[in-house]
Design a protein around this motif. Structure first.
Motif, short mmCIF file in Angstrom:
data_model
loop_
_atom_site.label_atom_id
_atom_site.label_comp_id
_atom_site.label_asym_id
_atom_site.label_seq_id
_atom_site.Cartn_x
_atom_site.Cartn_y
_atom_site.Cartn_z
N ASN A 58 47.50 37.25 42.24
CA ASN A 58 46.52 36.45 42.96
C ASN A 58 46.77 36.29 44.44
O ASN A 58 46.48 35.51 45.89
CB ASN A 58 45.93 34.48 42.76
CG ASN A 58 47.02 33.75 42.63
OD1 ASN A 58 48.10 33.63 43.16
ND2 ASN A 58 46.37 32.69 42.60
N THR A 69 45.83 45.47 41.14
CA THR A 69 43.97 45.07 41.08
C THR A 69 43.96 44.22 40.01
O THR A 69 44.70 44.55 38.82
CB THR A 69 43.49 46.59 40.95
OG1 THR A 69 43.85 47.25 39.87
CG2 THR A 69 44.14 47.26 41.96
N VAL A 70 43.52 43.28 40.38
CA VAL A 70 42.21 42.72 39.67
C VAL A 70 40.50 43.48 39.52
O VAL A 70 39.89 42.69 40.16
CB VAL A 70 42.26 40.50 39.59
CG1 VAL A 70 42.40 40.31 38.95
CG2 VAL A 70 44.18 40.71 39.92
N VAL A 75 44.48 43.24 44.84
CA VAL A 75 44.87 42.35 45.75
C VAL A 75 45.13 42.13 47.36
O VAL A 75 46.37 43.25 47.59
CB VAL A 75 46.23 41.76 45.19
CG1 VAL A 75 46.59 40.36 45.67
CG2 VAL A 75 45.72 41.72 43.32
N HIS A 79 39.97 40.85 49.59
CA HIS A 79 39.40 40.06 48.31
C HIS A 79 39.75 39.26 48.14
O HIS A 79 39.36 38.86 46.65
CB HIS A 79 39.48 41.26 46.68
CG HIS A 79 39.08 42.35 47.95
ND1 HIS A 79 36.99 42.70 47.73
CD2 HIS A 79 39.42 43.70 48.00
CE1 HIS A 79 37.66 44.16 47.49
NE2 HIS A 79 38.40 45.28 48.07
N ILE A 83 39.88 37.02 43.91
CA ILE A 83 41.20 37.57 43.64
C ILE A 83 41.44 36.18 42.87
O ILE A 83 41.30 35.31 41.73
CB ILE A 83 42.54 38.19 44.43
CG1 ILE A 83 41.85 39.30 44.38
CG2 ILE A 83 43.37 37.52 43.39
CD1 ILE A 83 41.34 40.50 43.39
N ARG A 86 39.57 34.60 40.31
CA ARG A 86 39.18 35.29 39.11
C ARG A 86 40.65 34.39 38.45
O ARG A 86 41.36 34.89 36.61
CB ARG A 86 39.42 36.58 39.13
CG ARG A 86 37.80 36.94 39.51
CD ARG A 86 37.77 38.11 39.74
NE ARG A 86 36.79 38.74 39.89
CZ ARG A 86 35.68 39.39 39.07
NH1 ARG A 86 36.35 39.68 38.22
NH2 ARG A 86 34.00 39.89 39.49
#
Length: 104
Positions: A58, A69-70, A75, A79, A83, A86
């Protein structure tokens, strides 16, 4: 028939490397993919890099190399708000999470 693009993995880590400021190399070449709905346990002894890896998920720590990447979102600053909606982190020691003596 209409085809939709497949959804990206929930989490994708590619070639992740990280060294702490004192030079200690905590992660090197970490690859991990977690698919949607998949459950994963991260296990290892103290000092294996589990927390260091999780702190990249995060954006608390920034990768020295590689990518995270999420849900298809890289990341990074662009974003970060999404992030962090989530990916939440619960620390092992409750005193590290609580900054006030009461909820109120």
């Amino acid at each position: 028939m209409t085809r939709t693009a497949p959804l990206p993995p929930s989490l994708e880590v590619t070639g992740l490397a990280y060294a702490y400021p004192d030079g200690h190399q905590a992660l090197f070449g970490v690859d991990l993919t977690v698919g949607r709905g998949e459950r994963v346990a991260l296990l290892g002894p103290n000092g294996a890099g589990k927390t260091t890896l999780v702190l990249h998920l995060n954006g608390i720590l920034a990768a020295g190399a590689g990518s995270v990447t999420v849900a298809g979102l890289p990341v990074g600053k662009r974003h970060m708000a999404e992030i962090r909606r989530r990916v939440g982190i619960v620390f092992q020691d409750p005193d590290d999470q609580l900054f006030m003596p009461t909820v109120r």
